[in-house]
Design an enzyme around this catalytic site. Structure first.
Site, short mmCIF file in Angstrom:
data_model
loop_
_atom_site.label_atom_id
_atom_site.label_comp_id
_atom_site.label_asym_id
_atom_site.label_seq_id
_atom_site.Cartn_x
_atom_site.Cartn_y
_atom_site.Cartn_z
N HIS A 114 32.63 46.10 34.50
CA HIS A 114 33.54 45.18 35.18
C HIS A 114 33.26 43.72 34.76
CE1 HIS A 114 35.99 43.73 38.65
NE2 HIS A 114 35.14 42.72 38.59
N GLU A 115 32.01 43.31 34.87
CA GLU A 115 31.69 41.91 34.56
C GLU A 115 31.92 41.62 33.07
OE1 GLU A 115 31.64 40.31 37.12
OE2 GLU A 115 31.02 41.86 38.53
N HIS A 166 35.55 40.96 32.34
CA HIS A 166 35.97 39.59 32.67
C HIS A 166 35.84 38.65 31.46
CE1 HIS A 166 37.02 39.37 36.89
NE2 HIS A 166 35.88 39.90 37.30
N GLN A 222 25.91 30.19 42.57
CA GLN A 222 27.11 31.03 42.62
C GLN A 222 28.28 30.07 42.82
OE1 GLN A 222 28.19 34.15 42.10
NE2 GLN A 222 30.22 33.42 42.67
N TYR A 258 41.90 43.49 43.56
CA TYR A 258 41.20 44.39 42.65
C TYR A 258 41.98 45.68 42.42
CZ TYR A 258 36.93 41.59 43.16
OH TYR A 258 36.01 40.57 43.12
N GLN A 316 31.80 30.54 41.96
CA GLN A 316 33.10 31.04 42.36
C GLN A 316 33.12 31.23 43.88
OE1 GLN A 316 34.30 34.85 40.69
NE2 GLN A 316 36.45 34.42 40.95
N ASP A 328 38.12 32.60 49.63
CA ASP A 328 37.41 33.83 49.97
C ASP A 328 38.28 34.81 50.74
OD1 ASP A 328 34.90 33.68 48.93
OD2 ASP A 328 33.93 34.03 50.88
N GLU A 345 41.09 39.76 38.74
CA GLU A 345 40.39 40.97 39.20
C GLU A 345 41.16 42.27 38.93
OE1 GLU A 345 37.35 40.90 39.76
OE2 GLU A 345 37.00 38.77 40.17
N GLU A 364 30.64 37.13 36.60
CA GLU A 364 30.91 37.15 35.17
C GLU A 364 30.64 35.82 34.47
OE1 GLU A 364 33.04 37.29 37.72
OE2 GLU A 364 34.97 36.39 37.28
N GLY A 413 27.90 41.70 43.84
CA GLY A 413 27.41 42.75 42.96
C GLY A 413 27.15 42.14 41.59
N1 BES Z 1 34.14 37.48 40.10
C1 BES Z 1 33.78 38.49 41.01
C2 BES Z 1 32.94 37.99 42.16
C3 BES Z 1 33.61 36.92 43.00
C4 BES Z 1 34.96 36.92 43.26
C5 BES Z 1 32.82 35.93 43.54
C6 BES Z 1 35.53 35.91 44.04
C7 BES Z 1 33.39 34.93 44.32
C8 BES Z 1 34.74 34.92 44.57
C9 BES Z 1 33.04 39.64 40.31
O1 BES Z 1 33.54 39.93 39.06
C10 BES Z 1 33.24 40.87 41.13
O2 BES Z 1 34.36 41.29 41.26
N2 BES Z 1 32.16 41.44 41.64
C11 BES Z 1 32.19 42.67 42.42
C12 BES Z 1 31.82 43.85 41.59
C13 BES Z 1 32.91 44.62 40.99
C14 BES Z 1 32.38 45.85 40.30
C15 BES Z 1 34.05 44.98 41.88
C16 BES Z 1 31.14 42.55 43.50
O3 BES Z 1 30.41 41.58 43.52
O4 BES Z 1 31.05 43.46 44.33
ZN ZN Z 2 35.46 40.82 39.17
#
Ligand code: BES
Ligand code: ZN
Length: 641
Positions: A335-336, A339, A179, A425, A181, A417, A358, A311, A308
């Site tokens: 969602h993914e 992206h 992972q 979002y 990101q 983070d 996001e 991407e 969750g």
């Molecule tokens: N890219 C993000 C996950 C992410 C963001 C990882 C920042 C690390 C740092 C991914 O697209 C995401 O937003 N995942 C969400 C799901 C979404 C439906 C809101 C999640 O993991 O909950």
């Molecule tokens: Zn996302």
């Protein structure tokens, strides 16, 4: 030609910004000095096709002097030692003819570095930071075209999770996933680890022949007898999109250019759940233009995956907690997939611009969901999103983090983070919905289609986006109506935000009003036809709970036994707040089997609020922690310390 004619996008800032006067002045000052220095266009600073990037608070790399434009990886996967070892060859564009290449690394053991002339070269590692890792400064020649770094990862590389066979579904084979990101790519690949830097890559991964290796690249779909897998990613990507997973995975094609990988025991369920994947791709293309990455596959990972979804280009990584059995949580795939345009094609230049990834993606996801499942369903999702946003803003305000409710973030010195909240979002989504409400859907869609085409494979920052929006979409009057500065540099939710409306959730609202006020019993609630999203709205709207009401709700609706992870999480939050003990065994097994941080954080935080619950949480956590990815256990360590 006057300066105003040459730089039409700069001056409106003087007029339009009110709240953000100081920022605008500073920005204009910088732009003016660039222009005085004789360098015309401020929109996108380019030197010989080399896009000059903004300062990145989370990278040590000297990417404005020398840029990595291709990486060739050759890595061996060692499950016994929990290390990847081998080499990374980085091709360079040394614009400034510098003698030093500065990269980001985290806990890497560097064996040797050679230059393109075959000579070994000297290097030094900078001071180590818990969050940012270290700089790796490599001595190069002004004409060095590539460097090759021989290295190994550390067994506790933050990006990587090594699972024992017992931690998988099949129980027979080990499993690995990455992972990257936001800034964890540096813990498995030495690179310029900022999202503004884009490069192509290829890789050779050697592993056990009983396993398949997959990357965010062109993948095979079957195991090799020799355990050697090669990959190619010919489109430029940012380092946070580098991804690798290795395990006992099987593939099923879903449609023209889509398919699913999962552990064998999970494949059939996954295929059933993701039935709409190909339609999602086709809908997305009709909305915002051709899918740029050819193939779109999803890999369903073991439950410890901390997000969750992620991407990764051509291959979304997903949690198995979306496999609910009734296809009710598949908006995550929309969602993914979205992206693939917002994020992977047009990429936030720094993590301060995270909302550009996001917010756009949630807006796009909403549009895909509406196309496939209809607007009534979409409106439920959007209204739930608003509920999350309102709670998040209230929480951040309570914690004194008002600046984190701005769309543009100031994350200097902090872990990116910290910016991972519903603000990027949901406030991002509602900002774009506001634009849509001002200009109308048709104009907005055509603007977005052009935006993705013109800016594909490029980084984008907040200022450039707003200039682009003003230049290409909004009239002066519309720009005033929108008040972009207030949305982007101001707190909370501006007044012109459209109020989401859902007739379905209004029905739930009226049931809640009766139940919350004690006018009816749980078994008198009319819940026929409730879907997951009705239930989530119901659970989030419950007030005045006590032990009796928890008991009667559970008797009526068996929440404790639910197989739906989203419903379980919301129910367990109430269970903790009410110390409703009958739910604790199920909650313990949930916490021990699921590593998705979005679920863990609210449950553990509530448990940490009372001494008795905190003690229980610590006992559960001791058993659960070894099965969590670092992203999750580092957060939960902080909550339970
Ligand atoms: N890219 C993000 C996950 C992410 C963001 C990882 C920042 C690390 C740092 C991914 O697209 C995401 O937003 N995942 C969400 C799901 C979404 C439906 C809101 C999640 O993991 O909950
Ligand atoms: Zn996302």
């Amino acid at each position: 030609m006057t300066m105003e004619q040459r730089c039409p996008d700069v001056f409106p800032l003087f007029v339009k910004s009110n709240r953000n006067m100081v920022k605008a002045w500073l920005f204009n000052l910088v732009v003016l000095s660039i222009m005085v220095a004789g360098c015309g266009a401020p929109k996108e600073k380019k030197v010989d096709d080399f896009l000059i990037l903004q300062k990145d608070d989370h990278s040590f790399a000297n990417f404005n002097e020398v840029r990595v434009n291709h990486i060739s990886l050759d890595l061996t996967v060692d499950f016994d030692q929990k290390v990847l070892s081998g080499s990374a060859r980085l091709s360079l564009n040394n614009r400034a003819k510098t003698n030093t290449l500065v990269l980001d690394v985290g806990n890497l053991s560097i064996k040797e570095i050679i230059l393109d002339n075959g000579d070994s070269t000297t290097f030094s590692l900078g001071k180590e930071s818990e969050i940012f890792g270290q700089s790796l400064s490599i001595d190069i020649e002004p004409n060095t075209e590539w460097v090759e770094i021989m290295y190994a990862t550390s067994p506790d590389a933050k990006a990587l999770q090594w699972l024992s066979p017992e931690q998988t579904l099949g129980k027979e084979h080990p499993f690995l996933f990455s992972q990257s990101q936001a800034i964890l790519a540096r813990t498995w690949v030495p690179c310029q680890d900022g999202p503004g830097v884009k490069f192509t890559y290829d890789a050779k991964i050697t592993t056990d022949s009983s396993l398949i290796a997959l990357m965010s690249a062109e993948n095979g779909t079957t195991k090799n007898a020799d355990g050697i897998y090669t990959f190619k990613m010919d489109q430029p990507i940012s380092s946070y999109l580098l991804a690798l997973t290795v395990g006992d995975l099987e593939y099923q094609k879903m449609g023209r250019n889509s398919g699913v990988f999962a552990e064998p025991a999970m494949l059939e369920k996954s295929v059933y759940e993701l039935e709409s994947m190909q339609r999602m791709i086709d809908s997305a293309e009709t909305l915002y233009g051709p899918y740029a990455w050819e193939q779109y596959d999803v890999v369903i990972l073991p439950p410890s995956f901390p997000f969750g979804g992620m991407e990764n280009p051509r291959l979304t990584f997903a949690t198995p907690t979306i496999i609910a059995g009734d296809r009710s949580l598949v908006s995550l795939i929309a969602h993914e997939l979205a992206h693939s345009w917002s994020g992977n094609l047009v990429t936030n230049e720094t993590w301060n611009d995270f909302w550009l990834n996001e917010g756009f993606t949630v807006y796009f996801e909403q549009r895909i969901m509406e196309k496939i499942y209809g607007s009534s369903y979409e409106r439920m999702l959007t209204k739930l999103g608003m509920g999350d946003l309102v709670n998040t803003i209230a929480e951040l305000e309570k914690e004194g983090r008002v600046a984190d409710t701005h769309l543009y973030l100031e994350l200097d010195g902090r872990d990116p983070d910290d910016g991972l909240t519903d603000v990027a979002y949901e406030k991002g989504r509602f900002f774009l919905q506001t634009v849509e409400s001002i200009v109308g859907r048709e104009r907005f869609d055509s603007f977005l289609r052009t935006y993705f085409t013109v800016n594909k494979f490029k980084p984008m920052n907040t200022e450039r986006f707003i200039n682009y929006l003003n230049d290409n979409l909004l009239s002066d009057e519309e720009s005033v109506d929108l008040g972009a500065d207030e949305w982007i540099y101001g707190p909370g939710l501006p007044d012109n935000c459209p109020e989401p409306f859902s007739e379905e959730l209004d029905k739930v609202e009226s049931s809640l009003a009766k139940y919350n006020n004690g006018l009816i019993r749980a078994d008198e609630l009319v819940t026929d036809g409730y879907t997951t999203h009705h239930w989530l709205y119901f659970l989030r709207g419950l007030r005045n709970l006590d032990m009796n009401r928890m008991t009667e709700l559970d008797a009526a609706f068996s929440f404790t036994e639910t197989g739906n992870s989203e419903i379980a999480c919301d129910w367990f939050k109430h269970a903790v707040e009410q110390s409703y003990k009958p739910a604790y065994p199920a909650m313990a097994s949930f916490l021990k089997s699921v590593g998705r941080r979005k679920f863990l954080t609210p449950i553990y935080s509530r448990l940490a609020a009372t001494p008795e619950n905190k003690l229980w949480a610590k006992e559960v956590y001791e058993l659960a922690r070894p099965s969590y990815h670092s992203v999750s256990y580092l957060t939960i360590d902080g909550i339970l310390k």
